[in-house]
Scaffold this motif. Structure first.
Motif, PDB file in Angstrom:
ATOM      1  N   PHE A 307      -2.418   4.161   8.818  1.00  0.00           N
ATOM      2  CA  PHE A 307      -2.738   5.567   9.039  1.00  0.00           C
ATOM      3  C   PHE A 307      -1.759   6.453   8.278  1.00  0.00           C
ATOM      4  CE2 PHE A 307      -2.884   9.642  11.077  1.00  0.00           C
ATOM      5  CZ  PHE A 307      -4.179   9.800  11.561  1.00  0.00           C
ATOM      6  N   LEU A 308      -0.478   6.139   8.359  1.00  0.00           N
ATOM      7  CA  LEU A 308       0.525   6.936   7.653  1.00  0.00           C
ATOM      8  C   LEU A 308       0.313   6.865   6.143  1.00  0.00           C
ATOM      9  CD1 LEU A 308       3.815   6.106   9.610  1.00  0.00           C
ATOM     10  CD2 LEU A 308       2.187   7.958  10.009  1.00  0.00           C
ATOM     11  N   ASP A 309       0.086   5.656   5.619  1.00  0.00           N
ATOM     12  CA  ASP A 309      -0.076   5.493   4.174  1.00  0.00           C
ATOM     13  C   ASP A 309      -1.305   6.238   3.653  1.00  0.00           C
ATOM     14  OD1 ASP A 309       2.170   3.914   4.027  1.00  0.00           O
ATOM     15  OD2 ASP A 309       1.082   2.016   4.043  1.00  0.00           O
ATOM     16  N   LYS A 310      -2.399   6.180   4.419  1.00  0.00           N
ATOM     17  CA  LYS A 310      -3.659   6.736   3.927  1.00  0.00           C
ATOM     18  C   LYS A 310      -3.815   8.229   4.227  1.00  0.00           C
ATOM     19  CE  LYS A 310      -5.094   2.707   2.509  1.00  0.00           C
ATOM     20  NZ  LYS A 310      -5.165   2.378   1.067  1.00  0.00           N
ATOM     21  N   LEU A 311      -3.263   8.689   5.353  1.00  0.00           N
ATOM     22  CA  LEU A 311      -3.555  10.047   5.798  1.00  0.00           C
ATOM     23  C   LEU A 311      -2.322  10.948   5.893  1.00  0.00           C
ATOM     24  CD1 LEU A 311      -6.153   9.180   8.589  1.00  0.00           C
ATOM     25  CD2 LEU A 311      -6.590   9.865   6.236  1.00  0.00           C
ATOM     26  N   CYS A 312      -1.154  10.412   5.596  1.00  0.00           N
ATOM     27  CA  CYS A 312       0.067  11.224   5.679  1.00  0.00           C
ATOM     28  C   CYS A 312       0.906  11.080   4.413  1.00  0.00           C
ATOM     29  CB  CYS A 312       0.894  10.821   6.901  1.00  0.00           C
ATOM     30  SG  CYS A 312       0.028  10.928   8.477  1.00  0.00           S
ATOM     31  N   ALA A 313       0.266  10.831   3.283  1.00  0.00           N
ATOM     32  CA  ALA A 313       1.008  10.559   2.051  1.00  0.00           C
ATOM     33  C   ALA A 313       1.900  11.731   1.647  1.00  0.00           C
ATOM     34  CB  ALA A 313       0.041  10.214   0.919  1.00  0.00           C
ATOM     35  N   SER A 314       1.389  12.950   1.742  1.00  0.00           N
ATOM     36  CA  SER A 314       2.192  14.107   1.330  1.00  0.00           C
ATOM     37  C   SER A 314       3.381  14.297   2.258  1.00  0.00           C
ATOM     38  CB  SER A 314       1.332  15.370   1.302  1.00  0.00           C
ATOM     39  OG  SER A 314       0.796  15.660   2.589  1.00  0.00           O
ATOM     40  N   GLU A 315       3.182  14.049   3.551  1.00  0.00           N
ATOM     41  CA  GLU A 315       4.292  14.172   4.503  1.00  0.00           C
ATOM     42  C   GLU A 315       5.352  13.102   4.254  1.00  0.00           C
ATOM     43  OE1 GLU A 315       1.167  14.350   5.203  1.00  0.00           O
ATOM     44  OE2 GLU A 315       0.799  16.189   6.369  1.00  0.00           O
ATOM     45  N   ILE A 316       4.913  11.899   3.888  1.00  0.00           N
ATOM     46  CA  ILE A 316       5.867  10.836   3.576  1.00  0.00           C
ATOM     47  C   ILE A 316       6.711  11.228   2.373  1.00  0.00           C
ATOM     48  CG2 ILE A 316       6.072   8.463   2.733  1.00  0.00           C
ATOM     49  CD1 ILE A 316       3.634   7.763   4.433  1.00  0.00           C
ATOM     50  N   ALA A 317       6.059  11.772   1.349  1.00  0.00           N
ATOM     51  CA  ALA A 317       6.788  12.195   0.155  1.00  0.00           C
ATOM     52  C   ALA A 317       7.784  13.298   0.485  1.00  0.00           C
ATOM     53  CB  ALA A 317       5.806  12.661  -0.919  1.00  0.00           C
ATOM     54  N   SER A 318       7.365  14.250   1.304  1.00  0.00           N
ATOM     55  CA  SER A 318       8.267  15.350   1.682  1.00  0.00           C
ATOM     56  C   SER A 318       9.450  14.829   2.497  1.00  0.00           C
ATOM     57  CB  SER A 318       7.501  16.396   2.495  1.00  0.00           C
ATOM     58  OG  SER A 318       6.456  16.969   1.740  1.00  0.00           O
ATOM     59  N   GLU A 320      10.722  11.772   2.485  1.00  0.00           N
ATOM     60  CA  GLU A 320      11.625  11.004   1.635  1.00  0.00           C
ATOM     61  C   GLU A 320      12.468  11.917   0.762  1.00  0.00           C
ATOM     62  OE1 GLU A 320       9.056   8.344  -0.436  1.00  0.00           O
ATOM     63  OE2 GLU A 320       8.988   6.880   1.208  1.00  0.00           O
ATOM     64  N   ALA A 321      11.868  12.993   0.247  1.00  0.00           N
ATOM     65  CA  ALA A 321      12.611  13.928  -0.591  1.00  0.00           C
ATOM     66  C   ALA A 321      13.721  14.616   0.195  1.00  0.00           C
ATOM     67  CB  ALA A 321      11.659  14.962  -1.192  1.00  0.00           C
ATOM     68  N   ALA A 322      13.477  14.824   1.498  1.00  0.00           N
ATOM     69  CA  ALA A 322      14.468  15.498   2.343  1.00  0.00           C
ATOM     70  C   ALA A 322      15.408  14.510   3.029  1.00  0.00           C
ATOM     71  CB  ALA A 322      13.750  16.339   3.397  1.00  0.00           C
ATOM     72  N   GLY A 323      15.238  13.208   2.731  1.00  0.00           N
ATOM     73  CA  GLY A 323      16.065  12.209   3.378  1.00  0.00           C
ATOM     74  C   GLY A 323      15.770  12.056   4.855  1.00  0.00           C
ATOM     75  N   GLN A 324      14.531  12.342   5.244  1.00  0.00           N
ATOM     76  CA  GLN A 324      14.134  12.310   6.652  1.00  0.00           C
ATOM     77  C   GLN A 324      13.133  11.194   6.884  1.00  0.00           C
ATOM     78  OE1 GLN A 324      12.136  15.877   7.957  1.00  0.00           O
ATOM     79  NE2 GLN A 324      12.455  15.468  10.129  1.00  0.00           N
ATOM     80  N   SER A 325      13.114  10.635   8.076  1.00  0.00           N
ATOM     81  CA  SER A 325      12.151   9.611   8.434  1.00  0.00           C
ATOM     82  C   SER A 325      10.798  10.245   8.718  1.00  0.00           C
ATOM     83  CB  SER A 325      12.633   8.850   9.669  1.00  0.00           C
ATOM     84  OG  SER A 325      11.572   8.136  10.263  1.00  0.00           O
ATOM     85  N   ILE A 326       9.730   9.633   8.212  1.00  0.00           N
ATOM     86  CA  ILE A 326       8.391  10.130   8.497  1.00  0.00           C
ATOM     87  C   ILE A 326       8.109  10.057   9.991  1.00  0.00           C
ATOM     88  CG2 ILE A 326       7.400   7.858   8.044  1.00  0.00           C
ATOM     89  CD1 ILE A 326       5.700  11.307   7.574  1.00  0.00           C
ATOM     90  N   HIS A 327       8.693   9.072  10.675  1.00  0.00           N
ATOM     91  CA  HIS A 327       8.476   8.938  12.112  1.00  0.00           C
ATOM     92  C   HIS A 327       9.125  10.099  12.871  1.00  0.00           C
ATOM     93  CE1 HIS A 327       7.094   4.997  10.975  1.00  0.00           C
ATOM     94  NE2 HIS A 327       8.280   4.710  10.461  1.00  0.00           N
ATOM     95  N   ALA A 328      10.301  10.518  12.399  1.00  0.00           N
ATOM     96  CA  ALA A 328      10.959  11.673  13.025  1.00  0.00           C
ATOM     97  C   ALA A 328      10.182  12.952  12.742  1.00  0.00           C
ATOM     98  CB  ALA A 328      12.390  11.791  12.510  1.00  0.00           C
ATOM     99  N   LEU A 329       9.639  13.039  11.529  1.00  0.00           N
ATOM    100  CA  LEU A 329       8.880  14.231  11.151  1.00  0.00           C
ATOM    101  C   LEU A 329       7.634  14.387  12.017  1.00  0.00           C
ATOM    102  CD1 LEU A 329       8.520  16.591   9.098  1.00  0.00           C
ATOM    103  CD2 LEU A 329       7.196  15.001   7.692  1.00  0.00           C
ATOM    104  N   LEU A 330       6.958  13.268  12.290  1.00  0.00           N
ATOM    105  CA  LEU A 330       5.717  13.316  13.065  1.00  0.00           C
ATOM    106  C   LEU A 330       5.961  13.260  14.569  1.00  0.00           C
ATOM    107  CD1 LEU A 330       3.489  10.897  10.948  1.00  0.00           C
ATOM    108  CD2 LEU A 330       3.404  13.388  10.975  1.00  0.00           C
TER     109      LEU A 330
END
Length: 509
Positions: A307-318, A320-330
């Motif tokens: 789900f993250l790979d397919k539907l949250c790609a832009s959030e993952i990129a953001s 990673e750029a901010a040095g933040q975990s996608i899990h923490a972001l969501l």
């Protein structure tokens, strides 16, 4: 300072983790490994690429540790179980490895399950055949790739391939040996098991079996140059990652069900006698005279990662750029969804299910008012519901009153509480992030005498653990959702094959 190296190779990522002998992780390095899906139900990987990526991870972990490689006293690998890694008679990879997410042998297994072979297999091997078992995959290769079948020299698992790469020694351990071809009572290879599945001519291709904590070889000169490891470092046999994860999480004990929410939904408990049932695999535990009873399906957190790979790609990129975990972001989005009513349900069957190879993933109950948080909640609940199917099955045969949870989702307190509420029992998690690698390291340490046995964990697990207790009101609510989840799955059972036919037609076209 003495240290141990645990290698943990999953279905998408291979890792090298260096631990102090007190269990403290010193350095972790990861590499993604390519999955190939050339057609429907085929999931493969290149064996040489896996070793190359693992070697890169080992080299990076040594560098990150800021210690000499000679500090590493012993090495052990663990990896995904089942699937198949073949060598030809010259000990060269025989085509791509077939991963445990593969279901190409589905029709063969369905025929077996409708025949007397199913009962014979359960009685002899302690488990019903399933689509990613070596038995099924070898039968498929024999029927569909006879030239490849004729060239089989050695039948390995994933961790056995990595061990071979480290040492140039072919072999396996007790836990991995029991995936298809051992007698459940004697715990040794059974020629009758191979004959039962129509591959009796391969008895000589089965690898020699060692204890999980037995030194079976040493790092070769070529590997030392490739990775930076010290030549001659002892390598122990290692173990199946199902067992390694329970061991590393402190859940390898009587009276406990270990719940590993990884790519697979893994649910397991020990017994001192073989208890056979079609709802679980009765396989070898680490020690002779013990059995690891596993109720599993390829239907856990891989669905969340998808789900993250397919539907949250832009959030993952953001992130990673901010040095933040996608899990923490969501996290806030998911927490908000858990705090409001929702009709959304998800069946986490992207790669398989307890309902057979034909089942597929699906959302039910979605409305236009639902958002991504509601869908993420449904995915996480679906994962927990699938684990409950297996835990409930085990509870019919074994006595346990607590669960030990490991896997990526166990880092989120909201999700752990949800597991406690769904399972209706206390759920304990530890601070150990790399449970499977630590389980392998425990075997490595035991192999050279650092620990009395793999079960002699030097950590005070009580100090690094937290227990979540079920809330009665939430458990009652989840029972309603769970019952509906099961009812929908039962209703879909006759329809899933028709849906699967559409996917096959798409690939053929």
């Amino acid at each position: 300072m003495p240290s141990l190296l645990g290698i943990d190779s999953g279905l998408t990522v291979t890792k090298a983790v260096i631990f102090d002998i007190d269990g403290t992780p010193i350095a972790v390095a990861r590499r993604r490994v390519t999955q190939f899906m050339p057609k429907a139900r085929h999931v493969e990987r290149d064996m040489d690429e896996l070793w190359a990526r693992t070697a890169d991870a080992i080299a990076e972990a040594i560098k990150l540790s800021n210690r000499p490689a000679s500090d590493i006293q012993a090495i052990a690998a663990t990896a995904h179980g089942d699937g198949i890694y073949l060598l030809d008679k010259t000990r060269t990879p025989l085509g791509r490895a077939i991963l445990s997410l593969d279901s190409r042998a589905g029709s063969i297994v369905e025929q077996w399950l409708r025949s007397p072979l199913a009962d014979d297999a359960l009685a002899l091997t302690g488990q019903l055949p399933h689509v990613s078992a070596p038995s099924a995959l070898l039968a498929w290769i024999k029927a569909n790739e006879p030239e490849r079948f004729a060239e089989i020299g050695h039948i390995l698992s994933c961790k056995d391939w990595l061990r071979f790469c480290l040492t140039d020694v072919v072999g396996t351990d007790r836990t991995e040996a029991s995936t298809s071809f051992t007698n459940v009572s004697t715990q040794d290879y059974s020629p009758d098991a191979l004959k039962l599945f129509g591959v009796g001519e391969l008895i000589g291709a089965l690898p020699p079996v060692s204890r999980s904590d037995e030194v079976v070889g040493h790092v070769t000169e070529a590997v030392a140059k490739r990775t930076g490891l010290a030549e001659g470092t002892p390598v122990v046999a290692g173990l199946h990652d199902v067992t390694a994860s329970a061991l590393g999480a402190g859940g390898y004990a009587d009276g406990v069900v270990a719940v590993i929410a990884g790519t697979y939904s893994i649910n397991e408990t020990l017994s001192s006698e073989p208890r056979v049932d079609g709802r679980w695999f009765c396989r070898n535990a680490i020690a002779p005279g013990q059995w690891n009873n596993m109720s599993i399906s390829p239907a856990s957190s891989a669905n969340y990662e998808w789900f993250l790979d397919k539907l949250c790609a832009s959030e993952i990129a953001s992130a990673e750029a901010a040095g933040q975990s996608i899990h923490a972001l969501l996290g806030p989005e998911i927490e908000a969804a858990f705090n409001r009513p929702s009709s959304a349900l998800f069946h986490p069957y992207l790669f398989g299910s307890p309902y057979g190879a034909d089942a597929s993933a699906s959302f039910f109950g979605l409305g236009g008012w639902h958002d991504r948080g509601d869908m993420l909640r449904a995915v996480l609940e679906g994962i927990a519901f699938n684990h409950k199917i297996h835990v409930d099955a085990l509870s019919d045969g074994f006595s346990f009153d607590q669960a030990r949870l490991a896997g990526g989702v166990s880092r989120n307190p909201i999700v752990v509480q949800m597991f406690a509420d769904v399972l209706g029992m206390p759920v304990t998690v530890t601070e150990t992030d790399e449970a499977a690698a630590w389980g392998a390291a425990l075997c490595a340490g035991a192999g050279i005498g650092v620990y009395a046995s793999p079960e002699n964990d030097p950590r005070d697990v009580g100090k690094i653990a937290r227990t979540y207790h079920p809330d009665p009101a939430r458990s009652a609510d989840y029972r309603i959702r769970y019952d509906l989840f099961r009812d929908i799955a039962e209703a879909m059972t006759p329809l899933w094959p028709r849906i699967g036919d559409l996917a096959v037609q798409r690939f053929q076209d």
